[in-house]
Enzyme design. Structure first.
Site, PDB file in Angstrom:
ATOM      1  N   SER A  73      29.300  -3.403  86.962  1.00 62.26           N
ATOM      2  CA  SER A  73      30.424  -3.533  87.894  1.00 62.26           C
ATOM      3  C   SER A  73      30.634  -2.211  88.646  1.00 62.26           C
ATOM      4  CB  SER A  73      31.665  -4.010  87.136  1.00 62.26           C
ATOM      5  OG  SER A  73      32.662  -4.475  88.004  1.00 62.26           O
ATOM      6  N   ASP A 136      30.417 -15.600  88.526  1.00 55.64           N
ATOM      7  CA  ASP A 136      31.217 -14.384  88.372  1.00 55.64           C
ATOM      8  C   ASP A 136      32.589 -14.609  89.034  1.00 55.64           C
ATOM      9  OD1 ASP A 136      32.377 -11.745  88.759  1.00 55.64           O
ATOM     10  OD2 ASP A 136      30.386 -10.922  88.367  1.00 55.64           O
ATOM     11  N   HIS A 163      31.219 -12.374  84.565  1.00 53.71           N
ATOM     12  CA  HIS A 163      31.117 -10.950  84.926  1.00 53.71           C
ATOM     13  C   HIS A 163      30.424 -10.146  83.817  1.00 53.71           C
ATOM     14  CE1 HIS A 163      32.168  -7.822  87.749  1.00 53.71           C
ATOM     15  NE2 HIS A 163      32.805  -7.117  86.837  1.00 53.71           N
TER      16      HIS A 163
END
Length: 187
Positions: A73, A136, A163
């Site tokens: 991320s 996601d 995610h």
């Protein structure tokens, strides 16, 4: 020559040893002296500012030419920006994206304030692999696909990982074990 794997977490991770897959992956890979796996709480963990994270990656986590950076991320954005200026053995991007998505906190991080230097990243990373999932909840697939396309990444596409916040990611582990074998054999 030993290889260093550096796990750079997403923002807001708190105690990174207990968050998502980070501690699990470190325990699976850390095998000194051949493989050292670094995972530390990051400075400015909520905003994940480029101004704080890039120097921390270079100076405290010792990312360098012998390192594979695993960025998740916000950590993926940091890994990409790091590779614009520094050579590494490779980068593995998990839930990667290339814009602030209209989110003021993402914009405040600094990663998205200028164009990406895709060719520099490709040049400075010995390899680029990417893990993304079409389900996601935070990142549209188009963002993840754009990163893969711009970096000619070895893309591992899923439709059921969200995610990548689970505590174990076996396909990620397998890819890293394979890359480590290659690097150790060549070293």
């Amino acid at each position: 020559m030993p290889v260093r794997v550096v796990i750079v977490p997403g923002n807001g991770a708190g105690n990174v040893q207990q968050c998502n897959f980070y501690g699990w992956l470190q325990r699976k890979l850390h095998c000194p002296p051949a493989v050292v796996c670094a995972l530390r709480n990051m400075p400015d963990p909520v905003r994940a500012s480029e101004a704080a994270w890039i120097p921390f990656m270079r100076d405290e986590l010792a990312c360098g030419e012998d390192s594979i950076i695993v960025g998740h991320s916000s950590g993926a954005a940091a890994a990409m920006r790091f590779c614009e200026s520094y050579k590494v053995a490779g980068i593995v991007l998990v839930s990667a994206y290339s814009s602030d998505l209209g989110d003021p906190s993402e914009a405040a991080s600094g990663y998205f304030a200028r164009p990406w230097q895709w060719q520099a990243i490709q040049h400075n990373a010995g390899f680029v692999a990417q893990f993304g999932s079409t389900d996601d909840p935070f990142l549209p697939w188009s963002e993840q696909q754009a990163v893969a396309d711009n970096l000619s990444a070895e893309l591992h596409k899923f439709d059921d990982r969200g995610h990548f916040q689970g505590t174990a990611q076996p396909e990620l582990l397998q890819l890293l074990q394979d890359k480590l074998k290659q690097l150790l054999a060549a070293g």
